[in-house]
Design a protein around this motif. Sequence first.
Motif, PDB file in Angstrom:
ATOM      1  N   SER A  46       0.863  -1.175   0.000  1.00 28.40           N
ATOM      2  CA  SER A  46       0.000   0.000   0.000  1.00 28.40           C
ATOM      3  C   SER A  46       0.896   1.219   0.000  1.00 28.40           C
ATOM      4  CB  SER A  46      -0.873   0.028   1.249  1.00 28.40           C
ATOM      5  OG  SER A  46      -1.792  -1.016   1.188  1.00 28.40           O
ATOM      6  N   ILE A  47       0.672   2.065  -0.986  1.00 29.61           N
ATOM      7  CA  ILE A  47       1.535   3.232  -1.130  1.00 29.61           C
ATOM      8  C   ILE A  47       0.667   4.468  -1.039  1.00 29.61           C
ATOM      9  CG2 ILE A  47       3.253   4.350  -2.578  1.00 29.61           C
ATOM     10  CD1 ILE A  47       3.315   1.587  -4.094  1.00 29.61           C
ATOM     11  N   GLU A  48       1.107   5.403  -0.244  1.00 26.86           N
ATOM     12  CA  GLU A  48       0.329   6.620  -0.102  1.00 26.86           C
ATOM     13  C   GLU A  48       1.186   7.807  -0.487  1.00 26.86           C
ATOM     14  OE1 GLU A  48      -2.516   7.582   3.326  1.00 26.86           O
ATOM     15  OE2 GLU A  48      -0.603   8.503   3.843  1.00 26.86           O
ATOM     16  N   ALA A  49       0.630   8.615  -1.400  1.00 24.51           N
ATOM     17  CA  ALA A  49       1.324   9.851  -1.757  1.00 24.51           C
ATOM     18  C   ALA A  49       0.632  10.974  -1.011  1.00 24.51           C
ATOM     19  CB  ALA A  49       1.241  10.083  -3.258  1.00 24.51           C
ATOM     20  N   LYS A  50       1.433  11.783  -0.345  1.00 24.56           N
ATOM     21  CA  LYS A  50       0.874  12.897   0.406  1.00 24.56           C
ATOM     22  C   LYS A  50       1.354  14.169  -0.273  1.00 24.56           C
ATOM     23  CE  LYS A  50       0.989  14.683   5.125  1.00 24.56           C
ATOM     24  NZ  LYS A  50       1.669  14.494   6.404  1.00 24.56           N
ATOM     25  N   ILE A  51       0.395  14.923  -0.805  1.00 30.34           N
ATOM     26  CA  ILE A  51       0.758  16.139  -1.535  1.00 30.34           C
ATOM     27  C   ILE A  51       0.469  17.321  -0.630  1.00 30.34           C
ATOM     28  CG2 ILE A  51       0.333  17.497  -3.614  1.00 30.34           C
ATOM     29  CD1 ILE A  51      -1.121  14.779  -4.539  1.00 30.34           C
ATOM     30  N   GLU A  52       1.432  18.173  -0.493  1.00 34.05           N
ATOM     31  CA  GLU A  52       1.208  19.375   0.299  1.00 34.05           C
ATOM     32  C   GLU A  52       1.581  20.581  -0.552  1.00 34.05           C
ATOM     33  OE1 GLU A  52       2.052  18.362   4.884  1.00 34.05           O
ATOM     34  OE2 GLU A  52       3.708  17.957   3.519  1.00 34.05           O
ATOM     35  N   TYR A  53       0.766  21.615  -0.500  1.00 35.85           N
ATOM     36  CA  TYR A  53       1.140  22.851  -1.207  1.00 35.85           C
ATOM     37  C   TYR A  53       0.438  24.034  -0.569  1.00 35.85           C
ATOM     38  CZ  TYR A  53      -3.379  23.105  -3.590  1.00 35.85           C
ATOM     39  OH  TYR A  53      -4.707  23.215  -3.854  1.00 35.85           O
ATOM     40  N   LEU A  54       0.817  25.194  -1.022  1.00 34.47           N
ATOM     41  CA  LEU A  54       0.275  26.426  -0.479  1.00 34.47           C
ATOM     42  C   LEU A  54      -0.644  27.029  -1.531  1.00 34.47           C
ATOM     43  CD1 LEU A  54       0.923  27.532   2.255  1.00 34.47           C
ATOM     44  CD2 LEU A  54       2.529  29.114   1.179  1.00 34.47           C
ATOM     45  N   ALA A  55      -1.942  27.159  -1.212  1.00 35.09           N
ATOM     46  CA  ALA A  55      -2.881  27.715  -2.183  1.00 35.09           C
ATOM     47  C   ALA A  55      -2.939  29.226  -2.025  1.00 35.09           C
ATOM     48  CB  ALA A  55      -4.251  27.092  -1.984  1.00 35.09           C
ATOM     49  N   LYS A  56      -3.185  29.896  -3.147  1.00 35.50           N
ATOM     50  CA  LYS A  56      -3.152  31.361  -3.109  1.00 35.50           C
ATOM     51  C   LYS A  56      -4.533  31.976  -3.210  1.00 35.50           C
ATOM     52  CE  LYS A  56      -0.235  31.378  -6.548  1.00 35.50           C
ATOM     53  NZ  LYS A  56       0.850  31.625  -7.536  1.00 35.50           N
ATOM     54  N   GLY A  57      -5.577  31.164  -3.133  1.00 35.51           N
ATOM     55  CA  GLY A  57      -6.933  31.691  -3.226  1.00 35.51           C
ATOM     56  C   GLY A  57      -7.448  31.730  -4.652  1.00 35.51           C
ATOM     57  N   GLU A  58      -6.658  31.233  -5.580  1.00 34.00           N
ATOM     58  CA  GLU A  58      -7.106  31.213  -6.975  1.00 34.00           C
ATOM     59  C   GLU A  58      -7.663  29.838  -7.291  1.00 34.00           C
ATOM     60  OE1 GLU A  58      -3.532  31.888  -9.058  1.00 34.00           O
ATOM     61  OE2 GLU A  58      -3.113  33.797  -8.034  1.00 34.00           O
ATOM     62  N   PRO A  59      -8.322  29.682  -8.450  1.00 38.88           N
ATOM     63  CA  PRO A  59      -8.726  28.341  -8.865  1.00 38.88           C
ATOM     64  C   PRO A  59      -7.495  27.458  -8.992  1.00 38.88           C
ATOM     65  CG  PRO A  59      -9.779  29.988 -10.235  1.00 38.88           C
ATOM     66  CD  PRO A  59      -8.803  30.710  -9.378  1.00 38.88           C
ATOM     67  N   VAL A  60      -7.640  26.232  -8.508  1.00 41.23           N
ATOM     68  CA  VAL A  60      -6.483  25.352  -8.466  1.00 41.23           C
ATOM     69  C   VAL A  60      -6.704  24.149  -9.372  1.00 41.23           C
ATOM     70  CG1 VAL A  60      -5.254  23.724  -7.006  1.00 41.23           C
ATOM     71  CG2 VAL A  60      -5.798  25.985  -6.145  1.00 41.23           C
TER      72      VAL A  60
END
Lengths: 512, 320
Positions: A46-60
Amino acid sequence: MRLSKSRAPFYTFVALLLIAGFGLAAYRHIAFDVPWLPGEKRQIWSIEAKIEYLAKGEPVKLSLAIPDTQMGFERLGEHTASPGYGLAFTDAAADGSSGRRAEWSARSVWGKQTLYYRVDMLVDPNQRVDLSSPSIAPPKMLQGDGPQVTAALQLLENALARSADNFTLTRELIREFRTEAQSAQLLGQAQTRIDWLVDLLHHAGVPARKVLLLNLEDGRRRQSLAPVLQVFEGDGYQLFDPATGKQGRKPNQILWEYHSAALLDLIGGNQSTVHFSVIEQEVPVNQVIERESVRRSSLLDFSIHSLPLEEQALFKGILLIPVGVLVVVMLRILVGLRTSGTFMPVLIAMAFIQTSLLTGVVGFLLIVGVGLMIRSYLSQLNLLLIARISAVIISVIVLIAVFAVLAYQLGLSEGLKITFFPMIILSWTIERMSILWEEEGPKQVLVQGGGSLVVAMLAYVVMTNDIVRHLTFNFLSLQLIFMALVLMLGSYKGYRLSEIRRFKELLPKDGN
Amino acid sequence: MGILGMNRRNISYISAYNPRYLMPLVDDKLKTKQLALEHDVPVPEMIGVVDSQPAIKNVELLLRGQKSFCIKPAKGSGGKGILVIIRVEEGRYYRSNGQPIELPDIQRHLSNILAGLFSLGGAMDVAIVEGLIVVDPFLAEYSYEGVPDIRLIVFRGVPVMSMMRLSCAVSQGKANLHQGAVGVGIDVGSGRAVNAVQRDHRVSHHPDTGCDLMRLAVPRWQELLELGCACSDMTGLGYLGVDLVLDANQGPVLLELNARPGLSIQIANHAGLLPRLREIEKLKNPARMSVRQRIDFARRHFSAEPLAPVAPSEIIPVST
Ligand SMILES: Nc1ncnc2c1ncn2[C@@H]1O[C@H](COP(=O)(O)OP(=O)(O)O)[C@@H](O)[C@H]1O
Ligand SMILES: [Mg+2]
């Protein structure tokens, strides 16, 4: 004057614990078909990718490369956790020009974001999927300025002269990069080595691309992908490590991205990172099929399988600690073994699990042995206790660092695992043993130190046992049973095994 | 034979009869001493307490004029950290085994004690300096280099079992059994030896002095028993190990109390504690019995040679 009250509430409590423990375990067994024993098994990663980022309030818009059934692995199920996001999976293009991707989208998000993608890959040695070779980019200009291009072409020319086919060419090209350090450094200013390799191979008309590889190791967290060179020859391909030139793929390596695309495309955010957690699961054959269907959670399905993989990996170890504690309690209350530091052996056993037994025992003996020597010098310096302990802690850490470096230099990568030892605990152990040595002589040190080591090894054997691991990981309610056992042991009034020996002249003989 | 094991001792006797809040009274020798002084229980003469670094610096003042003394950690156990100085000559301090040491050695020892080297779990500690106990000449020949002490188990105020611990060469002048001292089981009724062991094995003669241990009879036995009962009464602990010594000048004195007395006393006596403890558990309210009554009870039930109650003065040491 007598302090104790009636024992009835105690026994009821223990009985309740036992009933709840066995009851919940039986419920899990019946309702969810979790087998009691680890039967014939298929291995699932079982492999889990954890994505983290900083959103700027725009459509992503965010798109992550995800793996598909491939050589040696079959993709079973996948699962995402991303509340508030729209999600779509795009399939691989029929001609192999693009791979599978997961695409998240959201209108307006702000601040730090975390998304999870998780996939189960079944190990299947018979699985073969042909990969179509990438179309070679039309002979494009090589990157970099004049001198760099000249140097690169020179390396390619040397390699071409010494090679017979695509694979040998790749091997020789990597060797060129390794031996011609100056050229390699010059080229490194323009782009990474692997990108140069791909460009140069394309230049020579060899189909090749950069792929991203994940090493599968049970219980690993915060892993990242390794870029590897994939080179085609006819219908087959080979993987090359761009740094060492090592050829081939190990069975526990999975291709995560293999369509010359980016791992992560992000619009509307920045500072993105992707980390991977891996755990290994042994699943009975008949369950492999059902795995996808049942993943609803209820309160009674109280299992750690409902946690994110990163935490599951952590718990796999934590849930074993009570087993080790139980071993220590039994050895002390029923057998009467003496150890230095009550639960120190459990921590040592945990370290052994990370290091493997032999490395662990050798490491333990080395650290404690050399630590005792250093400590015997410290005792001549006439220091205050706190300062002396601190000095021992620092020496232990330096020792561990020195051993790790030495082992690595000698090519014993096993030696690196010495860093898993609990250093503060070891320092106290050294301090206690050295006092013991001064007060009661080396024999007591051997008795108690050896006792601790024996207990640690026993705890290790139990904690690494397949059945024990299977049960503790799959039946959380077992912890209630451990609790009940510890409570019962705590009120055991009978003799210890060691006392039977000690008092043997006084105790009635067995014969009559 | 009703041997008491460690698990049963911990559950059925220590945690059942020794309230936790009373334990510090005996785990800290300084508190024990103060308690004893309040209750007129004789203890070795107190020279002073060293409880800080400045006090260590000035320890010479404290020791000035002392010809012999003993330094021990207040929270020590098992004979750890005990420094016995038997004579002082020209600024050199002679230990009980004759080894001379200097003042800085003593100061280092004191600083180790304060740092908690000898206390359980490394807790901060203080050092007690007390007068040397001079062995009663009658007992001196049984002991090698150290002070023999008398261990009495007192349960609910009733003496249950006793032994004498004789230091010898291997125990380095300490009368602690696990360090190799000889344990002689003593009949609670008469004060006479019944059996002797060293390191859990039977012996008949002292390994260093060669004395016949079976002929040992402890003088002033009745007084010692009374002292043991008094100790039990002053602490309120139900299951207590009382360590007494017979000082040549002071007579019976209290050395230390133990809320978790060891089990070896059974080997020394070749008898189990359990039947005796059960006998006392049958008593309704031993606290209401007088000390004499309790001692008589012990004589009647736990002695191989029950004697009629006698006045203290009538107990005559049987000379060897
Ligand atoms: N004041 C003293 N004079 C001479 N010897 C002593 C003195 N105090 C203790 N000792 C010796 O040290 C041993 C241990 O002392 P004790 O007070 O019982 O401490 P512990 O709790 O470590 O057993 C005694 O059995 C005795 O031999
Ligand atoms: Mg003692």
